[in-house]
Design a protein around this motif. Structure first.
Motif, PDB file in Angstrom:
ATOM      1  N   MET A  21       0.867  -1.229  -0.115  1.00  0.00           N
ATOM      2  CA  MET A  21      -0.070  -0.130  -0.079  1.00  0.00           C
ATOM      3  C   MET A  21       0.819   1.207  -0.038  1.00  0.00           C
ATOM      4  O   MET A  21       0.592   2.344  -0.661  1.00  0.00           O
ATOM      5  N   VAL A  22       1.987   1.285   0.802  1.00  0.00           N
ATOM      6  CA  VAL A  22       2.779   2.257   0.913  1.00  0.00           C
ATOM      7  C   VAL A  22       3.421   2.736  -0.384  1.00  0.00           C
ATOM      8  O   VAL A  22       3.534   3.684  -0.948  1.00  0.00           O
ATOM      9  N   LEU A  23       3.982   1.382  -1.061  1.00  0.00           N
ATOM     10  CA  LEU A  23       4.522   1.630  -2.628  1.00  0.00           C
ATOM     11  C   LEU A  23       3.630   2.374  -3.495  1.00  0.00           C
ATOM     12  O   LEU A  23       3.991   3.192  -4.071  1.00  0.00           O
ATOM     13  N   VAL A  24       2.227   1.822  -3.553  1.00  0.00           N
ATOM     14  CA  VAL A  24       1.451   2.427  -4.625  1.00  0.00           C
ATOM     15  C   VAL A  24       1.243   3.897  -4.182  1.00  0.00           C
ATOM     16  O   VAL A  24       0.995   4.705  -5.011  1.00  0.00           O
ATOM     17  N   ALA A  25       1.125   4.276  -2.910  1.00  0.00           N
ATOM     18  CA  ALA A  25       0.922   5.632  -2.660  1.00  0.00           C
ATOM     19  C   ALA A  25       2.096   6.515  -3.054  1.00  0.00           C
ATOM     20  O   ALA A  25       1.746   7.453  -3.606  1.00  0.00           O
ATOM     21  N   LEU A  26       3.387   5.850  -2.715  1.00  0.00           N
ATOM     22  CA  LEU A  26       4.538   6.702  -3.224  1.00  0.00           C
ATOM     23  C   LEU A  26       4.325   6.777  -4.942  1.00  0.00           C
ATOM     24  O   LEU A  26       4.713   7.937  -5.311  1.00  0.00           O
ATOM     25  N   ALA A  27       4.030   5.892  -5.331  1.00  0.00           N
ATOM     26  CA  ALA A  27       3.840   5.902  -6.989  1.00  0.00           C
ATOM     27  C   ALA A  27       3.075   6.856  -7.450  1.00  0.00           C
ATOM     28  O   ALA A  27       3.314   7.661  -8.225  1.00  0.00           O
ATOM     29  N   GLU A  28       2.143   7.013  -6.539  1.00  0.00           N
ATOM     30  CA  GLU A  28       0.743   7.972  -7.182  1.00  0.00           C
ATOM     31  C   GLU A  28       1.231   9.575  -6.928  1.00  0.00           C
ATOM     32  O   GLU A  28       1.162  10.501  -7.773  1.00  0.00           O
ATOM     33  N   GLU A  29       1.964   9.535  -5.683  1.00  0.00           N
ATOM     34  CA  GLU A  29       2.428  11.052  -5.321  1.00  0.00           C
ATOM     35  C   GLU A  29       3.520  11.419  -6.500  1.00  0.00           C
ATOM     36  O   GLU A  29       3.654  12.496  -6.685  1.00  0.00           O
ATOM     37  N   ARG A  30       4.379  10.694  -6.792  1.00  0.00           N
ATOM     38  CA  ARG A  30       5.403  10.672  -7.837  1.00  0.00           C
ATOM     39  C   ARG A  30       4.722  11.116  -9.112  1.00  0.00           C
ATOM     40  O   ARG A  30       5.225  12.051  -9.879  1.00  0.00           O
ATOM     41  N   GLN A  31       3.675  10.412  -9.495  1.00  0.00           N
ATOM     42  CA  GLN A  31       3.043  10.872 -10.662  1.00  0.00           C
ATOM     43  C   GLN A  31       2.482  12.378 -10.535  1.00  0.00           C
ATOM     44  O   GLN A  31       2.312  12.989 -11.441  1.00  0.00           O
ATOM     45  N   LEU A  32       1.700  12.597  -9.560  1.00  0.00           N
ATOM     46  CA  LEU A  32       1.333  13.809  -9.243  1.00  0.00           C
ATOM     47  C   LEU A  32       2.310  15.064  -9.372  1.00  0.00           C
ATOM     48  O   LEU A  32       1.962  16.261  -9.954  1.00  0.00           O
ATOM     49  N   LEU A  33       3.541  14.689  -8.836  1.00  0.00           N
ATOM     50  CA  LEU A  33       4.559  15.526  -9.087  1.00  0.00           C
ATOM     51  C   LEU A  33       4.872  15.755 -10.496  1.00  0.00           C
ATOM     52  O   LEU A  33       5.071  17.092 -10.738  1.00  0.00           O
ATOM     53  N   ARG A  34       4.950  14.812 -11.201  1.00  0.00           N
ATOM     54  CA  ARG A  34       5.244  15.091 -12.707  1.00  0.00           C
ATOM     55  C   ARG A  34       4.063  15.860 -13.427  1.00  0.00           C
ATOM     56  O   ARG A  34       4.438  16.755 -14.092  1.00  0.00           O
ATOM     57  N   GLN A  35       2.921  15.735 -12.979  1.00  0.00           N
ATOM     58  CA  GLN A  35       1.452  16.602 -13.499  1.00  0.00           C
ATOM     59  C   GLN A  35       1.919  17.913 -13.316  1.00  0.00           C
ATOM     60  O   GLN A  35       1.543  18.672 -14.062  1.00  0.00           O
ATOM     61  N   ARG A  36       2.096  18.040 -11.971  1.00  0.00           N
ATOM     62  CA  ARG A  36       2.170  19.499 -11.348  1.00  0.00           C
ATOM     63  C   ARG A  36       3.293  20.263 -11.905  1.00  0.00           C
ATOM     64  O   ARG A  36       3.234  21.477 -12.305  1.00  0.00           O
ATOM     65  N   CYS A  37       4.363  19.724 -12.137  1.00  0.00           N
ATOM     66  CA  CYS A  37       5.641  20.361 -12.574  1.00  0.00           C
ATOM     67  C   CYS A  37       6.000  19.978 -14.156  1.00  0.00           C
ATOM     68  O   CYS A  37       6.908  20.727 -14.465  1.00  0.00           O
ATOM     69  N   GLY A  38       5.070  19.668 -14.849  1.00  0.00           N
ATOM     70  CA  GLY A  38       5.275  19.683 -16.246  1.00  0.00           C
ATOM     71  C   GLY A  38       6.536  18.761 -16.563  1.00  0.00           C
ATOM     72  O   GLY A  38       7.098  19.108 -17.807  1.00  0.00           O
ATOM     73  N   GLY A  39       7.090  17.840 -15.918  1.00  0.00           N
ATOM     74  CA  GLY A  39       8.463  17.217 -16.432  1.00  0.00           C
ATOM     75  C   GLY A  39       9.292  17.794 -15.705  1.00  0.00           C
ATOM     76  O   GLY A  39      10.574  17.187 -16.409  1.00  0.00           O
ATOM     77  N   HIS A  40       9.414  18.729 -15.367  1.00  0.00           N
ATOM     78  CA  HIS A  40      10.675  19.233 -14.820  1.00  0.00           C
ATOM     79  C   HIS A  40      11.670  18.396 -14.032  1.00  0.00           C
ATOM     80  O   HIS A  40      12.843  18.828 -13.970  1.00  0.00           O
ATOM     81  N   PHE A  41      10.973  17.508 -13.414  1.00  0.00           N
ATOM     82  CA  PHE A  41      11.933  16.625 -12.499  1.00  0.00           C
ATOM     83  C   PHE A  41      12.166  15.296 -13.146  1.00  0.00           C
ATOM     84  O   PHE A  41      12.952  14.620 -12.389  1.00  0.00           O
ATOM     85  N   ASP A  42      12.073  15.219 -14.319  1.00  0.00           N
ATOM     86  CA  ASP A  42      12.146  13.773 -15.074  1.00  0.00           C
ATOM     87  C   ASP A  42      13.685  13.670 -15.004  1.00  0.00           C
ATOM     88  O   ASP A  42      13.883  12.271 -14.759  1.00  0.00           O
ATOM     89  N   ALA A  43      14.504  14.350 -15.117  1.00  0.00           N
ATOM     90  CA  ALA A  43      15.907  14.442 -15.245  1.00  0.00           C
ATOM     91  C   ALA A  43      16.471  13.752 -13.698  1.00  0.00           C
ATOM     92  O   ALA A  43      17.241  12.984 -13.616  1.00  0.00           O
TER      93      ALA A  43
END
Length: 276
Positions: free
Chosen positions: A105-127
């Motif tokens: 459950m924690v693993l899935v929660a982390l994955a969802e938060e990382r995906q939200l980070l990508r959406q909010r920041c427009g891919g600026h943290f991809d590198a």
């Protein structure tokens, strides 16, 4: 999850409250948390959370069983259990313990938060996410044990580190004084001990006296698998731990599933890694 109080989220992590999980597709978990090469064990952790027991076909059974063994060894407790069908080496089921389900459950929660980070920041943290993936530690060592430093004995050439494993077993590692200093080794510290299967012997009851300076962990032979001219012997060490040794056919011949055996390896064969 965006506006939920932290206490509510923590309460939902109870394995008794959320079964099965609403999961990200396995291939969609970004970063080093799951499916990068060398982290397949976490992908299996996620897959097994979708049902009470995940059915696994014969073609993937070895991979699933190894993932369960590595998860348990690194956690120092049982996270997953492999149930072979009819006691064979083919298909079976992968089942998570309550602790393993919570971790999924924690693993899935982390994955969802990382995906939200990508959406909010427009891919600026991809590198940066790619850099985290490169520096994440990966290892081919079959024996991976979690433990806590019990003592560090200083020596003129090498220091001896005594590591307490789950169940009270002790493991010794020889490291240079520089390694002791760089890792800041001290009693109470949590470490991962890595030992390649090729550096590990499997012993019978009458062979212990010739290996007095080795680490020797006793258990019951769980299975023997052939790979070319080599045989892989897997020993159930108890307390959720599993040891693996590679041996020639002549050395493996006296052993059979269900018999007592000891895996043995020199302290110098142990690599230590910090748990961050």
């Amino acid at each position: 999850m965006n506006d939920q109080p932290v206490s509510d989220i923590a309460d939902q992590l109870s394995p008794d409250r959320v079964t099965p999980l609403r999961l990200y597709p396995v291939a969609g978990i970004p970063g080093p948390f799951a499916v990068a090469a060398g982290h397949d064990r976490l992908a299996w952790l996620e897959r097994a959370a979708v049902a009470d027991a995940l059915a696994v076909g014969a073609e993937a059974a070895g991979e699933a069983r190894r993932a369960a063994e590595e998860l348990n060894n690194l956690a120092g407790e049982r996270l997953a259990e492999w149930e072979a069908e009819d006691g064979g080496e083919g298909s079976g089921r992968l089942r998570l313990t309550p602790r393993g389900r919570r971790l999924a459950m924690v693993l899935v929660a982390l994955a969802e938060e990382r995906q939200l980070l990508r959406q909010r920041c427009g891919g600026h943290f991809d590198a940066d996410l790619q850099l985290l993936e490169r520096v994440a530690v990966r290892t081919s060592a079959r024996n991976q044990f979690f433990g806590r430093v019990q003592a560090v004995e200083r020596g003129p050439l090498l220091d001896q580190v005594l590591l307490a494993l789950p169940g009270g077993r002790l493991l010794r590692a020889s490291v240079t004084p520089e390694s002791t200093r760089c890792l800041g080794l001290a009693p109470g510290q949590e470490l991962v001990a890595l030992v390649k299967a090729s550096a590990t012997l499997v012993l019978g009851s009458g062979e212990g006296s010739d290996y007095a300076d080795y680490n020797r962990l006793g258990g019951i032979v769980q299975r023997i698998q052939e790979s070319g001219e080599r045989r892989e012997i897997v020993v159930d060490l108890g307390h959720g731990l599993t040891g693996v040794a590679n041996a020639g056919a002549d050395l493996a011949e006296p052993f059979a599933p269900g018999q007592p055996a000891w895996i043995a390896f020199r302290p110098s064969a142990v690599l230590l890694g910090l748990v961050s």
